[in-house]
Design a protein around this motif. Sequence first.
Motif, PDB file in Angstrom:
ATOM      1  N   UNK A  53     -22.289  51.386  50.063  1.00 10.83           N
ATOM      2  CA  UNK A  53     -21.094  51.786  50.791  1.00 10.83           C
ATOM      3  C   UNK A  53     -21.199  53.245  51.222  1.00 10.83           C
ATOM      4  N   UNK A  54     -21.633  54.103  50.325  1.00 13.51           N
ATOM      5  CA  UNK A  54     -21.763  55.518  50.648  1.00 13.51           C
ATOM      6  C   UNK A  54     -22.722  55.728  51.814  1.00 13.51           C
ATOM      7  N   UNK A  55     -23.832  55.003  51.799  1.00  9.67           N
ATOM      8  CA  UNK A  55     -24.819  55.129  52.871  1.00  9.67           C
ATOM      9  C   UNK A  55     -24.260  54.623  54.196  1.00  9.67           C
ATOM     10  N   UNK A  56     -23.548  53.516  54.153  1.00 13.20           N
ATOM     11  CA  UNK A  56     -22.995  52.953  55.377  1.00 13.20           C
ATOM     12  C   UNK A  56     -21.916  53.851  55.976  1.00 13.20           C
ATOM     13  N   UNK A  57     -21.087  54.427  55.128  1.00  9.72           N
ATOM     14  CA  UNK A  57     -20.050  55.336  55.611  1.00  9.72           C
ATOM     15  C   UNK A  57     -20.681  56.563  56.267  1.00  9.72           C
ATOM     16  N   UNK A  58     -21.762  57.053  55.679  1.00 11.17           N
ATOM     17  CA  UNK A  58     -22.430  58.242  56.212  1.00 11.17           C
ATOM     18  C   UNK A  58     -23.094  57.974  57.560  1.00 11.17           C
ATOM     19  N   UNK A  59     -23.521  56.741  57.791  1.00  7.54           N
ATOM     20  CA  UNK A  59     -24.269  56.447  59.015  1.00  7.54           C
ATOM     21  C   UNK A  59     -23.436  55.792  60.109  1.00  7.54           C
ATOM     22  N   UNK A  60     -22.243  55.328  59.757  1.00  4.22           N
ATOM     23  CA  UNK A  60     -21.427  54.594  60.739  1.00  4.22           C
ATOM     24  C   UNK A  60     -20.587  55.553  61.578  1.00  4.22           C
ATOM     25  N   UNK A  61     -20.569  55.380  62.895  1.00  2.00           N
ATOM     26  CA  UNK A  61     -19.819  56.287  63.760  1.00  2.00           C
ATOM     27  C   UNK A  61     -18.328  55.995  63.867  1.00  2.00           C
ATOM     28  N   UNK A  62     -17.819  54.965  63.218  1.00  2.00           N
ATOM     29  CA  UNK A  62     -16.378  54.711  63.234  1.00  2.00           C
ATOM     30  C   UNK A  62     -15.845  54.671  61.803  1.00  2.00           C
ATOM     31  N   UNK A  63     -14.548  54.897  61.614  1.00  2.20           N
ATOM     32  CA  UNK A  63     -13.957  54.891  60.279  1.00  2.20           C
ATOM     33  C   UNK A  63     -14.111  53.542  59.584  1.00  2.20           C
ATOM     34  N   UNK A  64     -14.252  53.600  58.258  1.00  2.00           N
ATOM     35  CA  UNK A  64     -14.450  52.399  57.445  1.00  2.00           C
ATOM     36  C   UNK A  64     -13.382  52.322  56.358  1.00  2.00           C
ATOM     37  N   UNK A  65     -12.817  51.117  56.207  1.00  2.00           N
ATOM     38  CA  UNK A  65     -11.934  50.796  55.085  1.00  2.00           C
ATOM     39  C   UNK A  65     -12.726  49.984  54.069  1.00  2.00           C
ATOM     40  N   UNK A  66     -12.524  50.272  52.804  1.00  2.00           N
ATOM     41  CA  UNK A  66     -13.134  49.479  51.742  1.00  2.00           C
ATOM     42  C   UNK A  66     -12.228  48.303  51.413  1.00  2.00           C
ATOM     43  N   UNK A  67     -12.822  47.114  51.360  1.00  2.00           N
ATOM     44  CA  UNK A  67     -12.069  45.889  51.099  1.00  2.00           C
ATOM     45  C   UNK A  67     -12.864  45.012  50.144  1.00  2.00           C
ATOM     46  N   UNK A  68     -12.169  44.373  49.237  1.00  5.47           N
ATOM     47  CA  UNK A  68     -12.820  43.423  48.335  1.00  5.47           C
ATOM     48  C   UNK A  68     -12.967  43.953  46.928  1.00  5.47           C
ATOM     49  N   UNK A  69     -12.105  43.482  46.037  1.00  2.51           N
ATOM     50  CA  UNK A  69     -12.196  43.881  44.633  1.00  2.51           C
ATOM     51  C   UNK A  69     -11.728  45.286  44.337  1.00  2.51           C
ATOM     52  N   UNK A  70     -11.008  45.889  45.263  1.00  2.00           N
ATOM     53  CA  UNK A  70     -10.520  47.255  45.043  1.00  2.00           C
ATOM     54  C   UNK A  70      -9.227  47.197  44.243  1.00  2.00           C
ATOM     55  N   UNK A  71      -9.221  47.827  43.080  1.00  2.00           N
ATOM     56  CA  UNK A  71      -8.028  47.865  42.239  1.00  2.00           C
ATOM     57  C   UNK A  71      -8.003  49.192  41.490  1.00  2.00           C
ATOM     58  N   UNK A  72      -7.080  49.340  40.544  1.00  2.00           N
ATOM     59  CA  UNK A  72      -6.949  50.615  39.845  1.00  2.00           C
ATOM     60  C   UNK A  72      -8.197  50.982  39.066  1.00  2.00           C
ATOM     61  N   UNK A  73      -8.989  50.010  38.671  1.00  2.00           N
ATOM     62  CA  UNK A  73     -10.223  50.302  37.929  1.00  2.00           C
ATOM     63  C   UNK A  73     -11.369  50.620  38.877  1.00  2.00           C
ATOM     64  N   UNK A  74     -11.639  49.724  39.822  1.00  2.00           N
ATOM     65  CA  UNK A  74     -12.786  49.908  40.704  1.00  2.00           C
ATOM     66  C   UNK A  74     -12.572  51.045  41.697  1.00  2.00           C
ATOM     67  N   UNK A  75     -11.317  51.358  42.023  1.00  2.00           N
ATOM     68  CA  UNK A  75     -11.036  52.415  42.979  1.00  2.00           C
ATOM     69  C   UNK A  75     -11.593  53.751  42.505  1.00  2.00           C
ATOM     70  N   UNK A  76     -11.632  53.947  41.186  1.00  2.00           N
ATOM     71  CA  UNK A  76     -12.162  55.198  40.645  1.00  2.00           C
ATOM     72  C   UNK A  76     -13.651  55.349  40.913  1.00  2.00           C
ATOM     73  N   UNK A  77     -14.337  54.222  41.127  1.00  2.00           N
ATOM     74  CA  UNK A  77     -15.774  54.264  41.360  1.00  2.00           C
ATOM     75  C   UNK A  77     -16.129  54.725  42.768  1.00  2.00           C
TER      76      UNK A  77
ATOM     77  N   UNK B 104      -4.700  41.296  46.704  1.00  2.00           N
ATOM     78  CA  UNK B 104      -4.204  41.283  45.330  1.00  2.00           C
ATOM     79  C   UNK B 104      -4.005  42.682  44.759  1.00  2.00           C
ATOM     80  N   UNK B 105      -4.591  43.687  45.403  1.00  2.00           N
ATOM     81  CA  UNK B 105      -4.421  45.058  44.947  1.00  2.00           C
ATOM     82  C   UNK B 105      -2.954  45.456  44.919  1.00  2.00           C
ATOM     83  N   UNK B 106      -2.184  44.879  45.831  1.00  2.00           N
ATOM     84  CA  UNK B 106      -0.782  45.238  45.959  1.00  2.00           C
ATOM     85  C   UNK B 106       0.051  44.252  45.151  1.00  2.00           C
TER      86      UNK B 106
END
Length: 222
Positions: free
Chosen positions: A180-204, A217-219
Amino acid sequence: MGAFVSMLLSKPYLRWPIGRMARINSRATVAKLMRHRPHLPLPPLIFITDRQRQPHPEVIASALPRGSAVLFRDYGLLDRKLLGKKLKVICQKKRLIFLVAGDGGLAYNLSANGIHLSEVHIPTVPYWRARHPKWLITVAAHSESALHRAAMAGAHAALLSPIFKTQSHPDAKPLGTSRLRRLVASCPIPIYALGGVNTRTQRLLGNIKLCGLAGISSFEQL
């Protein structure tokens, strides 16, 4: 849901400026992408509706902070337009961005703020941009090539998934934070993270310069 949303909004990377551009070799490409800025500010949070997993999206939408977005999916509902109208009213009252997934006609009829397209429909982005230049257009992406196709097509942002293991696609291999970090650094448009993001994984996610986070389900309901 309140604690989860507060945690997300406290993260500095959720205020990623729209004009940020990754390193791109072609000046013409940069100029083209700069013209793709949306008329609306990009929301830091996107709630994706799914009545099987979240039976009462109206409750969740009503609790979202101002400036967030509701992405109305629920493709197979017989009363899809009726639910869409209810959500649109809530979004107007709460000053939320209202996006309709996969149906430009419905988006237009509901006076939505934009449309969300599946990865396979990325080639239709220029069509919708031409017909509705004020719409915010987001797309689904699951790979680096899809991200760059989305950028060249003129999408304003991409929802990249799955970042972590998720119950909606249990057999899909998660991208993980390193990729994800590599893709965000190389992509020319903004990226949202989706899939399994919750209070635990969000810290990662650390200091990965995401545009924001999206989820179902995050909400959790209040």
